[in-house]
Design an enzyme around this catalytic site. Structure first.
Site, mmCIF file in Angstrom:
data_model
loop_
_atom_site.group_PDB
_atom_site.id
_atom_site.type_symbol
_atom_site.label_atom_id
_atom_site.label_comp_id
_atom_site.label_asym_id
_atom_site.label_seq_id
_atom_site.Cartn_x
_atom_site.Cartn_y
_atom_site.Cartn_z
ATOM 1 N N PRO A 151 0.838 -1.200 0.000
ATOM 2 C CG PRO A 151 -0.022 -1.080 2.163
ATOM 3 C CD PRO A 151 0.727 -1.982 1.243
ATOM 4 C CG HIS B 201 -3.096 1.379 7.523
ATOM 5 N ND1 HIS B 201 -2.012 0.973 8.283
ATOM 6 C CD2 HIS B 201 -2.628 2.399 6.753
ATOM 7 C CE1 HIS B 201 -0.953 1.713 7.974
ATOM 8 N NE2 HIS B 201 -1.301 2.589 7.045
ATOM 9 C CG HIS C 83 2.946 2.193 8.874
ATOM 10 N ND1 HIS C 83 2.764 2.043 7.536
ATOM 11 C CD2 HIS C 83 3.756 1.166 9.240
ATOM 12 C CE1 HIS C 83 3.425 0.991 7.087
ATOM 13 N NE2 HIS C 83 4.034 0.438 8.115
ATOM 14 C CE1 TYR D 152 -1.003 8.037 9.366
ATOM 15 C CE2 TYR D 152 -0.188 5.925 8.558
ATOM 16 C CZ TYR D 152 -0.151 7.314 8.544
ATOM 17 O OH TYR D 152 0.734 7.978 7.729
ATOM 18 N NE ARG E 260 11.751 2.245 0.222
ATOM 19 C CZ ARG E 260 12.720 2.076 1.080
ATOM 20 N NH1 ARG E 260 13.404 3.125 1.512
ATOM 21 N NH2 ARG E 260 13.035 0.877 1.523
HETATM 22 C C1 LIG Z 1 5.558 6.918 -0.697
HETATM 23 C C2 LIG Z 1 5.133 5.905 0.330
HETATM 24 C C3 LIG Z 1 3.813 5.818 0.696
HETATM 25 C C4 LIG Z 1 3.400 4.857 1.628
HETATM 26 N N1 LIG Z 1 2.073 4.742 1.930
HETATM 27 C C5 LIG Z 1 1.640 3.758 2.729
HETATM 28 C C6 LIG Z 1 0.251 3.539 2.934
HETATM 29 O O1 LIG Z 1 -0.604 4.247 2.373
HETATM 30 N N2 LIG Z 1 -0.116 2.525 3.769
HETATM 31 C C7 LIG Z 1 0.797 1.710 4.392
HETATM 32 O O2 LIG Z 1 0.418 0.803 5.148
HETATM 33 N N3 LIG Z 1 2.128 1.870 4.175
HETATM 34 C C8 LIG Z 1 2.559 2.847 3.352
HETATM 35 N N4 LIG Z 1 3.900 2.956 3.083
HETATM 36 C C9 LIG Z 1 4.814 1.906 3.542
HETATM 37 C C10 LIG Z 1 4.948 0.839 2.440
HETATM 38 O O3 LIG Z 1 3.755 0.106 2.270
HETATM 39 C C11 LIG Z 1 6.075 -0.174 2.744
HETATM 40 O O4 LIG Z 1 5.772 -0.893 3.915
HETATM 41 C C12 LIG Z 1 7.415 0.535 2.907
HETATM 42 O O5 LIG Z 1 7.670 1.412 1.830
HETATM 43 C C13 LIG Z 1 8.568 -0.468 3.032
HETATM 44 O O6 LIG Z 1 8.664 -1.227 1.861
HETATM 45 P P1 LIG Z 1 9.838 -0.927 0.755
HETATM 46 O O7 LIG Z 1 11.140 -0.995 1.487
HETATM 47 O O8 LIG Z 1 9.653 -2.040 -0.239
HETATM 48 O O9 LIG Z 1 9.570 0.435 0.186
HETATM 49 C C14 LIG Z 1 4.338 3.954 2.199
HETATM 50 C C15 LIG Z 1 5.683 4.059 1.826
HETATM 51 C C16 LIG Z 1 6.088 5.008 0.906
HETATM 52 C C17 LIG Z 1 7.539 5.049 0.494
#
Ligand SMILES: Cc1cc2nc3c(=O)[nH]c(=O)nc-3n(C[C@H](O)[C@H](O)[C@H](O)COP(=O)(O)O)c2cc1C
Length: 391
Positions: free
Chosen positions: A23, A177, A180, A182, A331
């Site tokens: 997400p 969710h 994080h 929330y 990412r």
């Molecule tokens: C731009 C951005 C937006 C994100 N938005 C959400 C979100 O809406 N909901 C959520 O649970 N995590 C969110 N995350 C966390 C990601 O889901 C993920 O857990 C985190 O980026 C780690 O994974 P990665 O190392 O593959 O990026 C967000 C992360 C990024 C970078």
């Protein structure tokens, strides 16, 4: 040996691979309604038999904590989401809606009548953290108002209705969710929850809101369409807990007990580790995080999804070691719409541009990351054919 490309049966859904879109809030839904740009963005990232999780989607206006996020609480929003879901289904993909209430991680500018955001507490998020405002500047989070005990059923009902709305929009399921920092996490974590009613104090009491929401969602749309995301060790927006392992294990035990009672499983449990945003005190604690993830994975009786700092190689290792059933990528999936294909053939990846993560342009930094070869945008991925997504 199991790898990222081994098919997986997730409850009634047949997945052709284990690479999931995490997400990701992208702030491209103007006025809270999904735009054509979202249709294209999710379509680009869909694969046959692949699972996508939507960006955090507020269940009510009070749940908003970011500019231009798409909601799932008005008819207009539901209608607009249908176009996104249809585009994913047209490519034989699956998509879950992440249901979100930001709680105190908000600003009065996002709230109805510019009122105080709600939370488990009336204590504010510290000024170390800033909220993104609609004009792109950053401000302090607004001081919250602690929910009265008698107000909590209204929040639970908003989650239930949002789950129903998601299914009406065509989503294959919902991810609650609870991560994080929330609203649900604000109840789970003892560094935030300072309540003296039955939603605070003991760890079981702090889990009560989550479990009530899981149960109403299951009753409304079925356990096989409900998933949960938690992040016991992530301290984003001050979401600290004094005993993350015990917190995570208690959530797992309660979900296991619920599943045993129902005689049915939830779709999955999704756990994030903090590598994507380590705080100074977390640096060097990676081994403890890995151990915590492994402990939760072993304890949870169902599909386990892991996220946070995974590369192709780390995902392959996690699969081979049995540390997760599915890996979600954030990412890397932002900058590689064809991430699954690139992983499959072990191709080089595009680098992500952090500056455009949350900007509002419908194309730049959103749908304009290049495909390895433009044709792979439209042609079938070299996966097993499983267009019957469920059976
Ligand atoms: C731009 C951005 C937006 C994100 N938005 C959400 C979100 O809406 N909901 C959520 O649970 N995590 C969110 N995350 C966390 C990601 O889901 C993920 O857990 C985190 O980026 C780690 O994974 P990665 O190392 O593959 O990026 C967000 C992360 C990024 C970078």
């Amino acid at each position: 040996m199991t790898d990222l490309f081994s098919p997986y049966k997730m409850g009634k859904f047949n997945l052709s691979h284990r690479v999931v879109l995490a997400p990701l809030t992208r702030s491209r839904a103007l006025n809270g309604v999904p735009q054509p740009a979202l249709v294209e963005y999710y379509r680009q990232r869909s694969t046959e038999g692949g699972l996508l999780i939507s960006e955090a989607t507020p269940i009510a206006q009070e749940g908003i904590g970011f500019p231009h996020v798409p909601g799932i609480y008005t008819e207009e929003q539901i209608e607009a989401w249908k176009k996104v879901v249809d585009a994913v289904h047209d490519k034989c993909g699956l998509i879950f809606c992440q249901l979100w209430h930001a709680g105190r991680a908000s600003h009065k500018i996002y709230q109805p009548g510019e009122g105080a955001p709600i939370s488990s507490t009336s204590r504010s998020i510290s000024e170390n953290w800033k909220i993104l405002m609609p004009d792109g500047t950053r401000d302090n989070f607004s001081k919250p108002r602690a929910l009265e005990t008698g107000e909590i059923p209204k929040v639970v009902e908003q989650f239930r209705q949002a789950a129903v709305n998601s299914i009406r929009a065509g989503f294959d399921g919902v991810e609650l969710h609870a991560a994080h920092g929330y609203l649900i996490d604000q109840f789970l974590k003892d560094g935030i929850n300072d309540r003296t009613d039955e939603y605070g104090g003991s760890i079981e009491n702090r889990c009560r809101l989550l479990m009530e929401i899981v149960q109403v969602a299951v009753a409304a749309i079925g356990s096989d369409r409900v998933a949960v995301r938690i992040s016991p060790v992530i301290n984003f927006v001050d979401a600290m807990d004094s005993d993350p392992l015990n917190l995570g294990l208690t959530v797992v035990k309660q979900l296991n007990a619920l599943q045993a009672d129902m005689g049915m499983k939830l779709t999955y449990l999704h756990v994030t580790r903090p590598r994507y945003l380590p705080s100074p005190e977390q640096i060097g604690t990676e081994n403890e995080e890995v151990k915590l993830m492994q402990t939760l994975r072993r304890a949870y009786q169902g599909t386990f999804m892991s996220a946070g700092g995974f590369t192709r190689e780390l995902g392959m290792i996690a699969m081979a070691d049995g540390d997760a059933d599915l890996i979600s990528y954030g990412r890397l999936f932002i900058s590689n719409p064809d991430l699954v294909y690139r992983f499959k053939i072990n191709a080089p990846l595009n680098e992500y541009i952090r500056e455009t993560f949350y900007t509002h342009d419908p194309v730049v930094g959103y749908t304009d990351y290049p495909f390895l070869d433009q044709e792979s945008n439209d042609k079938d991925y070299p996966m097993t054919k499983v267009c019957s997504r469920e059976n």
